[in-house]
Write an enzyme that holds these catalytic residues in place. Structure first.
Site, PDB file in Angstrom:
ATOM      1  N   ASP A 182      36.477   8.006  25.263  1.00 42.92           N
ATOM      2  CA  ASP A 182      37.405   9.144  25.264  1.00 42.92           C
ATOM      3  C   ASP A 182      38.515   8.911  24.251  1.00 42.92           C
ATOM      4  O   ASP A 182      38.262   8.412  23.162  1.00 42.92           O
ATOM      5  CB  ASP A 182      37.967   9.311  26.692  1.00 42.92           C
ATOM      6  N   HIS A 214      44.180  12.363  27.818  1.00 40.99           N
ATOM      7  CA  HIS A 214      42.910  12.791  28.403  1.00 40.99           C
ATOM      8  C   HIS A 214      42.104  11.608  28.938  1.00 40.99           C
ATOM      9  O   HIS A 214      41.604  11.629  30.073  1.00 40.99           O
ATOM     10  CB  HIS A 214      42.115  13.559  27.352  1.00 40.99           C
ATOM     11  N   SER A 380      35.831  17.873  32.310  1.00 36.82           N
ATOM     12  CA  SER A 380      36.306  16.526  31.991  1.00 36.82           C
ATOM     13  C   SER A 380      36.839  15.822  33.221  1.00 36.82           C
ATOM     14  O   SER A 380      36.784  14.597  33.319  1.00 36.82           O
ATOM     15  CB  SER A 380      37.425  16.587  30.946  1.00 36.82           C
TER      16      SER A 380
END
EC number: 3.4.21.-
Length: 497
Positions: A182, A214, A380
């Site tokens: 990521d 994230h 996600s």
């Protein structure tokens, strides 16, 4: 639940996405390009044929870099002689790939003259235009409790008594490494208790830090003390996306290769020393872009190497089969659900979606400090719930008296088991070609065999309750108005669960 992806060239050419770029050379390798992604100019991923040996691959890579150098020298000479030419700088060879022996190749930034010679080289099976990938998320500022943990540990829809109660085995995730591929991870965050580590930074010139948040959010959902599914797992940050949440397909493939290599090294060492403290590896990839055969093959190769892989289905409210790595058939592709047990409005769907998990308004770890948290939404956020579950179930194996140092369960078997025990028909707004399956952790049991023996569970739908109550009213017939009022109150409550 996903269609078989053949490695032969014919299916590659027959598939509607990626599309084939026409060639005037009959024997030239095809160049693949996705119709739903943004290409990186003059950047390519080259995949070798299956019969190419490691030595031949290395020789080819030396050849292509020498060819690039020669072509660049010619361009420089033309410039000095004032011949007109396109004034572009090309970087040459970028990454080389060897993912557990299943897929070999390289990526780079090449002039057209170079790539045309590469196409005609007998080692090359196909070339794919490099493209952008990005994190699958939709930021939300609402600060709700982590209801997602509670949902994956309860069979029926959450109530006031269960919405904040997560049932789990205390040592869930212990001995398992999870590679979060990521934007990186805030490894100093207190919720990781020192179990988060920096693995590898792939983008050239980037820092070993999550500048986006994230990846940290995903890591927290996987393994955080408060926010994580597998609260004892180790997290390894594999940074493939930059701080803006975007990156290239070639960098992502390299990140998958690194994770597979790290897992294989750890596994060989554990088996050699008989180390029962290492149970195996899982991975999460909450990112995606257009259809990429190379990325799908890379993920499948990592699964073949033994990594239990969860990937996000995507946030376009579209068919997940048109996105990568969502279409990688050996991974577990995860769609997003809501607190009300609906398919999240943004979640992709279709036969390439294997399972659903909470993905709307998910609270987890963040960047900026050791204590930061944030609530965001997306597939996600759903995928790390399942990556955490993969780590959780891996940690329950092998049994204490087992002769195995590493969990003997294969990714294919664990995927099958996870789907078999999941809660069936719990969600609404599920298209006909999409499995209506919601992830479940076994309700807190630490006995994997007992969890599997329970099998699946058919969710109790509010509509079924209403039908039962309607039948009850018809049988009561001439009861008093007060009695009927009480029953109608039950019906109202059933619809509002």
């Amino acid at each position: 639940m996903k269609g078989v992806l053949s490695l032969s060239l014919l299916p590659l050419l027959a598939a509607p996405s990626p599309i084939l770029v026409d060639t005037i050379h009959r024997d030239a390798a095809p160049i693949l390009s996705s119709h739903n992604s943004k290409e990186v100019p003059d950047s390519y991923i080259v995949v070798f044929k299956k019969n190419v040996s490691p030595a031949s691959a290395a020789a080819h890579q030396v050849w292509v870099q020498d060819l690039h150098t020669t072509v660049m020298a010619k361009r420089s000479l033309r410039k000095r002689n004032q011949f007109p030419f396109k004034n572009d700088a090309f970087d040459g060879l970028k990454h080389t790939y060897d993912i557990a022996g299943s897929i070999m190749g390289y990526s780079g930034h090449f002039d057209e003259e170079v790539i045309e010679q590469v196409r005609r080289h007998p080692d090359v099976q196909y070339i794919e235009k490099d493209s952008e990938v990005h994190a699958w998320d939709e930021p939300v500022t609402e600060n709700n409790a982590p209801w997602g943990l509670a949902r994956v540990s309860h069979r029926d829809s959450l109530t006031m008594g269960t919405f904040n109660k997560y049932l789990y085995a205390a040592n869930g995730g212990e001995g398992v490494d999870v590679y979060v591929i990521d934007t990186g991870t805030n490894i100093e965050h207190v919720d990781f208790e020192g179990r988060a580590h920096w693995g590898k930074t792939i983008p050239t010139g980037d820092d070993d830090v999550d500048g986006n948040g994230h990846g940290t959010h995903c890591s927290g959902t996987v393994a955080g003390k408060k926010y994580g599914v597998a609260k004892k797992a180790n997290v390894y940050a594999v940074k493939v996306l930059r701080s803006n949440g975007s990156g290239t397909m070639s960098d992502v493939v390299k990140g998958v290769e690194w994770a597979a290599g790290a897992h294989l090294s750890k596994m060989v060492e554990a088996r050699k020393k008989g180390n029962k403290a290492f149970k195996g590896s899982a991975a999460n990839m909450s990112l995606g872009g257009g259809k990429s055969f190379t990325l799908d093959l890379a993920v499948n190769a990592a699964v073949d190497a033994g990594i239990h892989f969860a990937v996000a289905a995507g946030n376009d409210n579209a068919d997940a089969c048109n996105y990568s790595p969502a279409a990688a058939e050996k991974a577990v592709t995860v769609g997003a659900s809501t607190l009300a047990d609906e398919r999240a409005y943004f979640s992709n769907y279709g036969k390439c979606t294997d399972i659903f998990a909470p993905g709307l308004n998910i609270l987890s770890t963040w960047i900026g400090s050791k204590y930061a948290v944030n609530t965001i939404s997306g597939t996600s956020m759903a995928s790390p719930h399942v990556a955490g579950l993969l780590a959780y179930f891996l940690s329950l194996q092998p049994e204490q008296d087992s002769a195995f140092a590493v969990s003997p369960i294969s990714p294919a078997k664990l995927k099958k088991d996870m789907i078999a025990i999941a809660t069936k028909n719990a969600l609404t707004d599920i298209p006909a070609d999409t499995p209506n399956i919601l992830a479940w952790n076994g309700g807190g049991s630490s006995n994997y065999t007992a969890i599997i023996q329970q099998g699946g569970y058919e969710a109790t739908r509010p509509g079924n309750k209403a039908a039962q109550l309607t039948e009850k009213i018809e049988k009561l017939g001439q009861n008093t108005a007060s009695q009927l009022g009480a029953i109608y109150s039950e019906i109202k409550d059933a619809f509002t669960i």
